[in-house]
Motif scaffolding. Sequence first.
Motif, PDB file in Angstrom:
ATOM      1  N   LEU A   1     -53.964 -33.288  13.085  1.00 15.45           N
ATOM      2  CA  LEU A   1     -54.479 -34.775  13.248  1.00 15.45           C
ATOM      3  C   LEU A   1     -53.323 -35.795  13.227  1.00 15.45           C
ATOM      4  CD1 LEU A   1     -57.298 -36.451  11.078  1.00 15.45           C
ATOM      5  CD2 LEU A   1     -55.140 -37.571  11.268  1.00 15.45           C
ATOM      6  N   TYR A   2     -53.250 -36.853  14.186  1.00 14.66           N
ATOM      7  CA  TYR A   2     -52.255 -37.614  14.573  1.00 14.66           C
ATOM      8  C   TYR A   2     -52.776 -38.953  14.428  1.00 14.66           C
ATOM      9  CZ  TYR A   2     -51.100 -33.221  16.992  1.00 14.66           C
ATOM     10  OH  TYR A   2     -50.869 -32.088  17.540  1.00 14.66           O
ATOM     11  N   TRP A   3     -51.852 -39.962  14.016  1.00 11.27           N
ATOM     12  CA  TRP A   3     -52.133 -41.339  13.927  1.00 11.27           C
ATOM     13  C   TRP A   3     -51.023 -42.194  14.571  1.00 11.27           C
ATOM     14  CZ3 TRP A   3     -56.099 -44.204  12.097  1.00 11.27           C
ATOM     15  CH2 TRP A   3     -56.911 -43.626  11.062  1.00 11.27           C
ATOM     16  N   TYR A   4     -51.341 -42.954  15.456  1.00 16.57           N
ATOM     17  CA  TYR A   4     -50.503 -43.640  16.659  1.00 16.57           C
ATOM     18  C   TYR A   4     -51.135 -45.260  16.259  1.00 16.57           C
ATOM     19  CZ  TYR A   4     -49.834 -39.277  19.189  1.00 16.57           C
ATOM     20  OH  TYR A   4     -49.339 -37.990  19.427  1.00 16.57           O
ATOM     21  N   ARG A   5     -50.002 -46.162  16.625  1.00 17.55           N
ATOM     22  CA  ARG A   5     -50.210 -47.467  16.809  1.00 17.55           C
ATOM     23  C   ARG A   5     -49.943 -48.130  18.178  1.00 17.55           C
ATOM     24  NH1 ARG A   5     -47.350 -51.622  12.648  1.00 17.55           N
ATOM     25  NH2 ARG A   5     -45.336 -50.728  13.696  1.00 17.55           N
TER      26      ARG A   5
ATOM     27  N   ASP B   1     -45.155 -34.300   9.213  1.00 18.69           N
ATOM     28  CA  ASP B   1     -44.300 -35.324  10.150  1.00 18.69           C
ATOM     29  C   ASP B   1     -44.466 -36.886  10.014  1.00 18.69           C
ATOM     30  OD1 ASP B   1     -42.544 -35.589  13.356  1.00 18.69           O
ATOM     31  OD2 ASP B   1     -42.331 -36.773  11.738  1.00 18.69           O
ATOM     32  N   ASP B   2     -43.931 -37.510   9.137  1.00 22.58           N
ATOM     33  CA  ASP B   2     -44.257 -38.895   8.961  1.00 22.58           C
ATOM     34  C   ASP B   2     -43.267 -39.910   9.244  1.00 22.58           C
ATOM     35  OD1 ASP B   2     -43.849 -39.231   5.333  1.00 22.58           O
ATOM     36  OD2 ASP B   2     -42.449 -38.598   6.964  1.00 22.58           O
ATOM     37  N   SER B   3     -42.325 -39.364  10.204  1.00 31.07           N
ATOM     38  CA  SER B   3     -41.035 -40.075  10.704  1.00 31.07           C
ATOM     39  C   SER B   3     -41.423 -41.348  11.268  1.00 31.07           C
ATOM     40  CB  SER B   3     -40.303 -39.311  11.550  1.00 31.07           C
ATOM     41  OG  SER B   3     -40.896 -38.846  12.675  1.00 31.07           O
ATOM     42  N   GLY B   4     -42.684 -41.609  11.838  1.00 28.62           N
ATOM     43  CA  GLY B   4     -43.002 -42.834  12.578  1.00 28.62           C
ATOM     44  C   GLY B   4     -43.567 -43.900  11.715  1.00 28.62           C
ATOM     45  N   LEU B   5     -43.905 -43.458  10.516  1.00 24.19           N
ATOM     46  CA  LEU B   5     -44.562 -44.732   9.775  1.00 24.19           C
ATOM     47  C   LEU B   5     -43.287 -45.787   9.476  1.00 24.19           C
ATOM     48  CD1 LEU B   5     -46.057 -42.737   6.671  1.00 24.19           C
ATOM     49  CD2 LEU B   5     -47.191 -43.891   8.962  1.00 24.19           C
ATOM     50  N   PRO B   6     -43.540 -46.968   9.677  1.00 22.88           N
ATOM     51  CA  PRO B   6     -42.691 -48.080   9.893  1.00 22.88           C
ATOM     52  C   PRO B   6     -41.979 -48.471   8.696  1.00 22.88           C
ATOM     53  CG  PRO B   6     -44.922 -49.068  10.483  1.00 22.88           C
ATOM     54  CD  PRO B   6     -45.238 -47.656  10.099  1.00 22.88           C
ATOM     55  N   ASN B   7     -42.647 -48.230   7.128  1.00 21.62           N
ATOM     56  CA  ASN B   7     -42.131 -48.640   6.017  1.00 21.62           C
ATOM     57  C   ASN B   7     -43.145 -48.132   5.092  1.00 21.62           C
ATOM     58  OD1 ASN B   7     -44.365 -50.832   5.724  1.00 21.62           O
ATOM     59  ND2 ASN B   7     -43.048 -51.875   7.426  1.00 21.62           N
TER      60      ASN B   7
ATOM     61  N   THR C   1     -45.535 -34.655  18.064  1.00 20.93           N
ATOM     62  CA  THR C   1     -45.472 -35.873  18.595  1.00 20.93           C
ATOM     63  C   THR C   1     -45.499 -36.096  20.012  1.00 20.93           C
ATOM     64  OG1 THR C   1     -43.102 -36.424  18.528  1.00 20.93           O
ATOM     65  CG2 THR C   1     -44.201 -36.791  16.506  1.00 20.93           C
ATOM     66  N   LEU C   2     -46.318 -37.010  20.253  1.00 23.34           N
ATOM     67  CA  LEU C   2     -46.268 -37.310  21.801  1.00 23.34           C
ATOM     68  C   LEU C   2     -45.463 -38.762  21.848  1.00 23.34           C
ATOM     69  CD1 LEU C   2     -49.994 -37.007  23.163  1.00 23.34           C
ATOM     70  CD2 LEU C   2     -47.907 -35.926  24.191  1.00 23.34           C
ATOM     71  N   THR C   3     -44.789 -38.953  22.737  1.00 24.83           N
ATOM     72  CA  THR C   3     -43.933 -40.100  23.219  1.00 24.83           C
ATOM     73  C   THR C   3     -44.488 -40.843  24.501  1.00 24.83           C
ATOM     74  OG1 THR C   3     -42.047 -39.432  21.965  1.00 24.83           O
ATOM     75  CG2 THR C   3     -41.722 -41.207  23.584  1.00 24.83           C
ATOM     76  N   PHE C   4     -45.030 -41.987  24.297  1.00 26.79           N
ATOM     77  CA  PHE C   4     -45.842 -42.406  25.439  1.00 26.79           C
ATOM     78  C   PHE C   4     -44.595 -43.295  26.019  1.00 26.79           C
ATOM     79  CE2 PHE C   4     -50.141 -41.131  25.368  1.00 26.79           C
ATOM     80  CZ  PHE C   4     -50.239 -40.672  23.966  1.00 26.79           C
ATOM     81  N   GLY C   5     -45.044 -43.650  27.545  1.00 24.28           N
ATOM     82  CA  GLY C   5     -44.460 -44.828  28.411  1.00 24.28           C
ATOM     83  C   GLY C   5     -45.409 -45.812  28.015  1.00 24.28           C
ATOM     84  N   LYS C   6     -45.088 -47.011  28.477  1.00 22.16           N
ATOM     85  CA  LYS C   6     -45.561 -48.404  28.259  1.00 22.16           C
ATOM     86  C   LYS C   6     -46.856 -48.522  28.941  1.00 22.16           C
ATOM     87  CE  LYS C   6     -41.861 -51.121  26.675  1.00 22.16           C
ATOM     88  NZ  LYS C   6     -41.140 -52.527  26.639  1.00 22.16           N
TER      89      LYS C   6
ATOM     90  N   GLY D   1     -49.717 -54.469  25.272  1.00 23.92           N
ATOM     91  CA  GLY D   1     -48.724 -54.347  26.235  1.00 23.92           C
ATOM     92  C   GLY D   1     -47.892 -53.012  26.048  1.00 23.92           C
ATOM     93  N   GLN D   2     -48.115 -52.252  25.179  1.00 30.62           N
ATOM     94  CA  GLN D   2     -47.101 -51.101  24.824  1.00 30.62           C
ATOM     95  C   GLN D   2     -48.119 -49.827  24.705  1.00 30.62           C
ATOM     96  OE1 GLN D   2     -43.723 -51.488  23.970  1.00 30.62           O
ATOM     97  NE2 GLN D   2     -44.318 -53.687  24.459  1.00 30.62           N
ATOM     98  N   GLY D   3     -47.514 -48.788  25.028  1.00 31.68           N
ATOM     99  CA  GLY D   3     -47.944 -47.307  24.806  1.00 31.68           C
ATOM    100  C   GLY D   3     -48.404 -47.169  23.486  1.00 31.68           C
ATOM    101  N   PRO D   4     -49.113 -46.022  22.990  1.00 32.56           N
ATOM    102  CA  PRO D   4     -49.265 -45.791  21.597  1.00 32.56           C
ATOM    103  C   PRO D   4     -47.781 -45.097  21.214  1.00 32.56           C
ATOM    104  CG  PRO D   4     -50.832 -44.746  23.414  1.00 32.56           C
ATOM    105  CD  PRO D   4     -49.902 -45.410  24.224  1.00 32.56           C
ATOM    106  N   GLU D   5     -47.726 -45.644  20.004  1.00 29.62           N
ATOM    107  CA  GLU D   5     -46.549 -45.068  19.113  1.00 29.62           C
ATOM    108  C   GLU D   5     -46.795 -44.138  17.960  1.00 29.62           C
ATOM    109  OE1 GLU D   5     -42.852 -48.444  19.561  1.00 29.62           O
ATOM    110  OE2 GLU D   5     -44.783 -49.225  18.646  1.00 29.62           O
ATOM    111  N   PHE D   6     -46.176 -43.087  17.995  1.00 35.92           N
ATOM    112  CA  PHE D   6     -46.464 -42.094  16.902  1.00 35.92           C
ATOM    113  C   PHE D   6     -46.071 -42.596  15.537  1.00 35.92           C
ATOM    114  CE2 PHE D   6     -46.665 -38.101  14.784  1.00 35.92           C
ATOM    115  CZ  PHE D   6     -45.651 -38.153  13.896  1.00 35.92           C
ATOM    116  N   LEU D   7     -47.155 -42.391  14.537  1.00 31.89           N
ATOM    117  CA  LEU D   7     -46.898 -42.733  13.100  1.00 31.89           C
ATOM    118  C   LEU D   7     -46.761 -41.387  12.121  1.00 31.89           C
ATOM    119  CD1 LEU D   7     -49.524 -45.536  12.704  1.00 31.89           C
ATOM    120  CD2 LEU D   7     -47.267 -46.050  13.094  1.00 31.89           C
TER     121      LEU D   7
END
Lengths: 113, 109
Positions: free
Chosen positions: A32-36, A56-62, B96-101, A40-46
């Motif tokens: 299971l994955y969470w993205y934000r 892997d929780d390396s994408g959590l911002p803080n 992880t998937l890294t997406f473009g914009k 105007g942006q693509g999904p970013e891994f959380l």
Amino acid sequence: GAGVSQTPSNKVTEKGKYVELRCDPISGHTALYWYRQSLGQGPEFLIYFQGTGAADDSGLPNDRFFAVRPEGSVSTLKIQRTERGDSAVYLCASSLIGRAEQYFGPGTRLTVT
Amino acid sequence: AQRVTQPEKLLSVFKGAPVELKCNYSYSGSPELFWYVQYSRQRLQLLLRHISRESIKGFTADLNKGETSFHLKKPFAQEEDSAMYYCALMNSGYSTLTFGKGTMLLVSP
């Protein structure tokens, strides 16, 4: 069959409040994955779960962001002391372990006023 | 660090015209690349992945390791192709998937 579901679909909260966002993955998907996704942006891994544990929780911002998956199925993303910059669409995805294809939910649109 | 670049925010074409949506990547390992599509009011869904080397809805994408590109192509665009397209790179741990914009494709009649 049923796809990934997320609730609520929309959440408006005031700055400083606490919010919980829920994800119900496809039955049998142990990954299971969470993205934000900001405007105007693509999904970013959380964060990524294998079963109950965060692999892997390396994408959590803080440290205001935290996620759990206590029984290896439903996951909750928790955000403390929300800030206006947290406003975004939060996406959840699930997959079979070892399979690259991820299936996405419809997202929760979070607005912090 | 892995990175995906989609240089065009918007691509507007007429029905029947060829389409190419550009994607370049940066990754130190052996990449696994995908195209995801999001139609209006629908969720993000997988369109195709480079490993399968198949054509979906008339779209194809070839991985070019020399140019670090994975451009999406279709010879004759249809109005129903109008959507947001995202190129994505999977890391070797499948975590992880890294997406473009993303690139918005608009196909006019």
